[in-house]
Design an enzyme around this catalytic site. Sequence first.
Site, PDB file in Angstrom:
ATOM      1  CB  SER A 107      34.182  42.249  31.259  1.00 51.87           C
ATOM      2  OG  SER A 107      34.819  43.425  31.681  1.00 51.87           O
ATOM      3  CG  MET A 134      33.407  46.954  42.897  1.00 50.20           C
ATOM      4  SD  MET A 134      34.651  47.984  42.107  1.00 50.20           S
ATOM      5  CE  MET A 134      33.902  49.572  42.335  1.00 50.20           C
ATOM      6  NE  ARG A 135      33.830  44.780  51.336  1.00 50.76           N
ATOM      7  CZ  ARG A 135      33.059  45.384  52.239  1.00 50.76           C
ATOM      8  NH1 ARG A 135      31.958  46.002  51.874  1.00 50.76           N
ATOM      9  NH2 ARG A 135      33.404  45.380  53.514  1.00 50.76           N
ATOM     10  CB  ILE A 136      38.305  49.712  51.232  1.00 44.54           C
ATOM     11  CG1 ILE A 136      37.899  50.771  50.200  1.00 44.54           C
ATOM     12  CG2 ILE A 136      39.543  50.142  52.012  1.00 44.54           C
ATOM     13  CD1 ILE A 136      37.481  52.090  50.802  1.00 44.54           C
ATOM     14  CG  LEU A 137      41.162  44.452  49.835  1.00 43.02           C
ATOM     15  CD1 LEU A 137      42.112  44.035  48.730  1.00 43.02           C
ATOM     16  CD2 LEU A 137      40.347  43.263  50.336  1.00 43.02           C
ATOM     17  CG  HIS A 159      42.220  52.446  39.344  1.00 46.09           C
ATOM     18  ND1 HIS A 159      41.131  52.379  40.191  1.00 46.09           N
ATOM     19  CD2 HIS A 159      42.363  53.748  39.016  1.00 46.09           C
ATOM     20  CE1 HIS A 159      40.657  53.602  40.375  1.00 46.09           C
ATOM     21  NE2 HIS A 159      41.385  54.455  39.675  1.00 46.09           N
ATOM     22  CB  THR A 171      50.685  49.591  48.598  1.00 45.34           C
ATOM     23  OG1 THR A 171      49.946  50.735  48.168  1.00 45.34           O
ATOM     24  CG2 THR A 171      51.818  49.293  47.631  1.00 45.34           C
ATOM     25  CD  GLU A 212      39.395  48.360  32.715  1.00 43.90           C
ATOM     26  OE1 GLU A 212      39.164  47.408  33.471  1.00 43.90           O
ATOM     27  OE2 GLU A 212      38.746  49.425  32.765  1.00 43.90           O
TER      28      GLU A 212
HETATM   29  C1  GRF Z   1      36.849  47.627  35.559  1.00 43.14           C
HETATM   30  O1  GRF Z   1      36.699  48.862  34.923  1.00 43.14           O
HETATM   31  C2  GRF Z   1      38.050  47.636  36.465  1.00 43.14           C
HETATM   32  O2  GRF Z   1      39.094  48.430  35.984  1.00 43.14           O
HETATM   33  C3  GRF Z   1      37.502  48.227  37.734  1.00 43.14           C
HETATM   34  O3  GRF Z   1      36.194  47.716  37.844  1.00 43.14           O
HETATM   35  C4  GRF Z   1      35.700  47.381  36.546  1.00 43.14           C
HETATM   36  C5  GRF Z   1      35.327  45.932  36.621  1.00 43.14           C
HETATM   37  O4  GRF Z   1      34.742  45.476  35.433  1.00 43.14           O
HETATM   38  N1  GRF Z   1      38.366  47.934  38.849  1.00 43.14           N
HETATM   39  P1  GRF Z   1      34.573  43.902  35.209  1.00 43.14           P
HETATM   40  O5  GRF Z   1      33.808  43.361  36.417  1.00 43.14           O
HETATM   41  O6  GRF Z   1      35.927  43.291  35.085  1.00 43.14           O
HETATM   42  O7  GRF Z   1      33.764  43.786  33.961  1.00 43.14           O
END
Ligand code: GRF
Length: 215
Positions: free
Chosen positions: A13, A90-93, A109, A141, A174
């Site tokens: 989103s 959703m990965r730690i880099l 975030h 970072t 966001e």
């Molecule tokens: C969002 O809440 C963002 O802040 C976090 O993961 C979620 C991702 O949502 N890092 P989307 O995939 O952008 O809908």
Amino acid sequence: MKNIVILISGRGSNMEALIAARDAGNLPVNIAAVISNRPDAQGLETAARAGIVTHYVDHKGFAGRAAFDAALAECIDCFQPDLVVLAGFMRILTDSFVSHYAGRLMNIHPSLLPSFPGLHTHQRALEEGVRIHGCTVHFVTPTLDHGPVIIQAAVPVLDGDDENALAARILVQEHKIYPQAVRWFAEDKLQLDGGRVRLAAELSDQAALVSPQLA
Ligand code: GRF
């Protein structure tokens, strides 16, 4: 015009908000590609429907983080991005990935950093009983969910809130602050000064957003 590459893992989103801002003429960037670590990420279909090049680099096909990050960087660099935008990636880099993109890697975030780095931010905010919660766009970072803050938005935590209600209130913010931050980058209005972001003078009062309920 600057080239950006967006990295996602799921719904996408925030990516959609960036595409919508571009389409509305509010985000002067070329979205060169959307790349996911998950072949089934819902956002890949959305991006493809919007006519954007999509790729995936499946992390499950690699022995470790270093190998995955190297393959991901190779894929990203084909598009010569000025900026890489993590949007629910959703990965730690690895440190070497982050160093490679120093100053041109942004993340969003769902908390007011440095509070609540990591996962389950809304649940943890409810458990702590905080009255103000929010979201942050920052340069990345090597430390997880850390780095020079570009823009933050604050919302109230209401007594009747559950995790979903709070997440929804924050997601609205966001979708405002991420296009704003990317736009400032695209217009060369952000400067990194040590650990801080300096904004062009005319923007100095625009990087702290408060939701109408808090204003
Ligand atoms: C969002 O809440 C963002 O802040 C976090 O993961 C979620 C991702 O949502 N890092 P989307 O995939 O952008 O809908």
